[in-house]
Design a protein around this motif. Structure first.
Motif, PDB file in Angstrom:
ATOM      1  N   LEU A   1      93.199 -24.106  35.319  1.00  0.00           N
ATOM      2  CA  LEU A   1      92.360 -22.916  35.308  1.00  0.00           C
ATOM      3  C   LEU A   1      90.903 -23.225  34.991  1.00  0.00           C
ATOM      4  O   LEU A   1      90.025 -22.413  35.187  1.00  0.00           O
ATOM      5  CB  LEU A   1      92.912 -21.889  34.310  1.00  0.00           C
ATOM      6  N   TYR A   2      90.656 -24.430  34.480  1.00  0.00           N
ATOM      7  CA  TYR A   2      89.287 -24.783  34.120  1.00  0.00           C
ATOM      8  C   TYR A   2      88.673 -25.782  35.091  1.00  0.00           C
ATOM      9  O   TYR A   2      87.741 -26.498  34.747  1.00  0.00           O
ATOM     10  CB  TYR A   2      89.241 -25.356  32.706  1.00  0.00           C
ATOM     11  N   THR A   3      89.219 -25.872  36.308  1.00  0.00           N
ATOM     12  CA  THR A   3      88.726 -26.877  37.256  1.00  0.00           C
ATOM     13  C   THR A   3      87.232 -26.760  37.506  1.00  0.00           C
ATOM     14  O   THR A   3      86.511 -27.750  37.475  1.00  0.00           O
ATOM     15  CB  THR A   3      89.451 -26.750  38.604  1.00  0.00           C
ATOM     16  N   THR A   4      86.767 -25.524  37.755  1.00  0.00           N
ATOM     17  CA  THR A   4      85.353 -25.363  38.095  1.00  0.00           C
ATOM     18  C   THR A   4      84.466 -25.834  36.946  1.00  0.00           C
ATOM     19  O   THR A   4      83.457 -26.498  37.151  1.00  0.00           O
ATOM     20  CB  THR A   4      85.036 -23.891  38.400  1.00  0.00           C
ATOM     21  N   GLU A   5      84.904 -25.500  35.733  1.00  0.00           N
ATOM     22  CA  GLU A   5      84.125 -25.906  34.575  1.00  0.00           C
ATOM     23  C   GLU A   5      84.066 -27.430  34.468  1.00  0.00           C
ATOM     24  O   GLU A   5      83.012 -28.027  34.278  1.00  0.00           O
ATOM     25  CB  GLU A   5      84.789 -25.315  33.328  1.00  0.00           C
ATOM     26  N   LEU A   6      85.240 -28.053  34.638  1.00  0.00           N
ATOM     27  CA  LEU A   6      85.311 -29.515  34.572  1.00  0.00           C
ATOM     28  C   LEU A   6      84.450 -30.157  35.656  1.00  0.00           C
ATOM     29  O   LEU A   6      83.726 -31.119  35.398  1.00  0.00           O
ATOM     30  CB  LEU A   6      86.765 -29.964  34.798  1.00  0.00           C
ATOM     31  N   ASP A   7      84.535 -29.575  36.846  1.00  0.00           N
ATOM     32  CA  ASP A   7      83.792 -30.138  37.967  1.00  0.00           C
ATOM     33  C   ASP A   7      82.285 -30.064  37.742  1.00  0.00           C
ATOM     34  O   ASP A   7      81.562 -31.003  38.013  1.00  0.00           O
ATOM     35  CB  ASP A   7      84.145 -29.408  39.273  1.00  0.00           C
ATOM     36  N   SER A   8      81.839 -28.927  37.231  1.00  0.00           N
ATOM     37  CA  SER A   8      80.400 -28.772  37.035  1.00  0.00           C
ATOM     38  C   SER A   8      79.920 -29.746  35.966  1.00  0.00           C
ATOM     39  O   SER A   8      78.816 -30.294  36.020  1.00  0.00           O
ATOM     40  CB  SER A   8      80.048 -27.336  36.649  1.00  0.00           C
ATOM     41  N   LEU A   9      80.781 -30.010  35.007  1.00  0.00           N
ATOM     42  CA  LEU A   9      80.429 -30.965  33.956  1.00  0.00           C
ATOM     43  C   LEU A   9      80.374 -32.374  34.529  1.00  0.00           C
ATOM     44  O   LEU A   9      79.489 -33.170  34.237  1.00  0.00           O
ATOM     45  CB  LEU A   9      81.484 -30.895  32.843  1.00  0.00           C
ATOM     46  N   ARG A  10      81.376 -32.640  35.397  1.00  0.00           N
ATOM     47  CA  ARG A  10      81.469 -33.979  35.986  1.00  0.00           C
ATOM     48  C   ARG A  10      80.309 -34.256  36.925  1.00  0.00           C
ATOM     49  O   ARG A  10      79.861 -35.375  37.090  1.00  0.00           O
ATOM     50  CB  ARG A  10      82.786 -34.099  36.739  1.00  0.00           C
ATOM     51  N   ALA A  11      79.818 -33.189  37.583  1.00  0.00           N
ATOM     52  CA  ALA A  11      78.732 -33.356  38.544  1.00  0.00           C
ATOM     53  C   ALA A  11      77.466 -33.834  37.857  1.00  0.00           C
ATOM     54  O   ALA A  11      76.552 -34.348  38.491  1.00  0.00           O
ATOM     55  CB  ALA A  11      78.486 -32.039  39.258  1.00  0.00           C
ATOM     56  N   LYS A  12      77.403 -33.656  36.544  1.00  0.00           N
ATOM     57  CA  LYS A  12      76.171 -33.997  35.825  1.00  0.00           C
ATOM     58  C   LYS A  12      76.060 -35.477  35.507  1.00  0.00           C
ATOM     59  O   LYS A  12      75.000 -35.943  35.108  1.00  0.00           O
ATOM     60  CB  LYS A  12      76.073 -33.165  34.544  1.00  0.00           C
ATOM     61  N   PHE A  13      77.204 -36.230  35.614  1.00  0.00           N
ATOM     62  CA  PHE A  13      76.984 -37.652  35.365  1.00  0.00           C
ATOM     63  C   PHE A  13      77.043 -38.535  36.578  1.00  0.00           C
ATOM     64  O   PHE A  13      76.833 -38.189  37.669  1.00  0.00           O
ATOM     65  CB  PHE A  13      77.864 -38.238  34.280  1.00  0.00           C
TER      66      PHE A  13
END
Lengths: 171, 270
Positions: B258-270
């Motif tokens: 359920l938190y995929t989008t959140e994880l992805d946006s975080l991952r996109a930052k590194f």
């Protein structure tokens, strides 16, 4: 019935038979028979060569769509269609196809057909399994697959031929 | 120009052959890339429907076994439920992990195990909330990762795929490894990069690792069957037996984080 319609029906039936039934045959993980090759093998002998290629490409692509491997079977069947005129010449030697429209078990005989299918199936399986592994590293495994699968494919193809050609004679 | 046309006319057979083979190689090399199977995507619905007809017929012959499996799983779930309800009322959720994941049940309509790259098609798609990169499990263990979705069907990259790489962990020692499918046998996978000091016994449990963005932690993967030591003293390898039986796969669950989008946006930052 019209030759073209027969070939279209053959195309659909063989592709469905391949993907719905034969692909689920599991014999030790190395044996993968491909009976849809029969479609290319039975195409009319005097068919224009470019049509032959397109037919080979088409049937390969149809199977590819089902197995999720775009280009794999298409590549192998296209090469097989490319080799078909030479294989026909090689297999029949001096024999002429004057009265024969398409390879037919009744007219050409079982021995001729076995030689024909051995050549065609080997060309196809060789290309297919090499393309599948996409490298020469696993050559031993690839050869094992070819050696185990080709006899099964040839056996199934001959079985189907015998089943259907006996029907034709009765008609 | 005229010469060129004459040349093409003369050699049209060879030229067409080369052209078609080039197309095949291009398609093939594109599909080596994990997520870009454009051809698959457009035809998925038609292919999925035909496969569903086929598997509908096959399903009748397996009804008894399927019933037994579902009953078994029911029993297991009931057991787990009793554990939850037995504890005090305000701790319904055993741990936080259960709240992140949602399970979507699906049926396998097509499955292959004898190719070098195996795919599974299931009868749930975009309309059921399935998206690429979701993980798929069976009642026995992990199955694969969703690669493509059409409106009613989804393609899954099976564990039995030469490109599949999954981080795993040994239950007893907590050491990590990498699971690949190099055995070409649908029963076994190969765990690589195992630290040399680790002593493995036959039957040791292998679970999914903690650092995956796709699979939840601690899902069953399989058990150790055989270990190999490398002569050079490098990292060891171990053959494992999958807990999932890919040959008889029918009912699977797609896991939605359920938190995929959140994880992805975080991952996109590194």
């Amino acid at each position: 019935m019209n030759r073209t319609i027969i070939n279209i029906i053959r195309f659909v039936v063989l592709v469905l038979f391949q993907v719905l039934i034969v692909n689920h045959i599991r014999l030790g993980g190395y044996v993968h028979p491909y009976i849809y090759l029969l479609f290319v093998m039975l195409l009319p002998i005097n068919m224009p060569k470019w049509q032959l290629l397109l037919c080979g490409f088409g049937v390969g692509l149809a199977v590819d769509l089902f197995t999720g491997t775009p280009g794999l079977h298409a590549g192998a069947t296209t090469l097989m269609a490319f080799c078909r005129p030479s294989i026909l010449k090689l297999v029949s030697g001096n024999q002429k196809f004057e009265n024969i429209q398409e390879p037919d078990l009744g007219q050409l005989g079982g021995v001729w057909f076995i030689r024909y299918s051995v050549c065609m199936v080997l060309v196809h399986h060789f290309t297919l399994f090499i393309l599948e592994s996409f490298s020469f590293k696993l050559m031993g495994q690839v050869l094992l697959r070819i050696l185990l699968s080709a006899p099964v494919t040839i056996f199934l193809i001959m079985m189907i031929l015998y089943l259907f050609s006996s029907n034709k004679k009765k008609e | 120009m005229l010469n060129l046309i004459r040349f093409i006319q003369k050699n049209h057979f060879v030229i067409l052959f080369i052209l078609l083979e080039v197309i095949c190689i291009l398609l093939l090399s594109r599909s080596q890339n994990f997520h870009k199977q454009a051809v698959m995507n457009t035809t998925n619905n038609v292919v999925g429907r035909i496969y569903e007809w086929g598997s509908d017929v096959g399903n009748y012959f397996r009804l008894k076994k399927t019933n037994e499996q579902l009953a078994e799983e029911n029993a297991l779930l009931r057991q787990q439920l009793s554990v939850v309800t037995d504890t005090t009322q305000n701790t319904y959720l055993i741990n936080e992990r259960d709240t992140i994941y949602e399970y979507i049940p699906a049926q396998v309509v097509n499955n292959s195990i004898n190719q070098a790259k195996n795919y599974i098609i299931i009868n749930k798609g975009k309309l059921d909330g399935i998206k690429p990169d979701m993980s798929v499990i069976s009642p026995d263990g992990i199955v694969g990762v969703v690669s493509n979705v059409s409106s009613h069907y989804a393609t899954i990259i099976s564990l039995l795929h030469s490109n599949s790489i999954i981080g795993v962990r040994f239950k007893t020692s907590q050491e990590l490894g990498t699971l690949k499918w190099t055995t070409n046998n649908y029963r076994y996978g190969m765990v690589e990069d195992i630290p040399t000091h680790l002593v493995l016994n036959e039957g040791d449990t292998v679970l999914t690792g903690p650092y995956s963005f796709i699979f939840p932690e601690d899902l069953m993967v399989g058990t150790v069957e055989e270990t190999y030591e490398t002569a050079s003293g490098d990292l060891n390898r171990a053959k494992i037996r999958f807990s999932t039986n890919f040959a008889t796969l029918r009912h699977v669950y797609v896991i939605k984080n359920l938190y995929t989008t959140e994880l992805d946006s975080l991952r996109a930052k590194f």
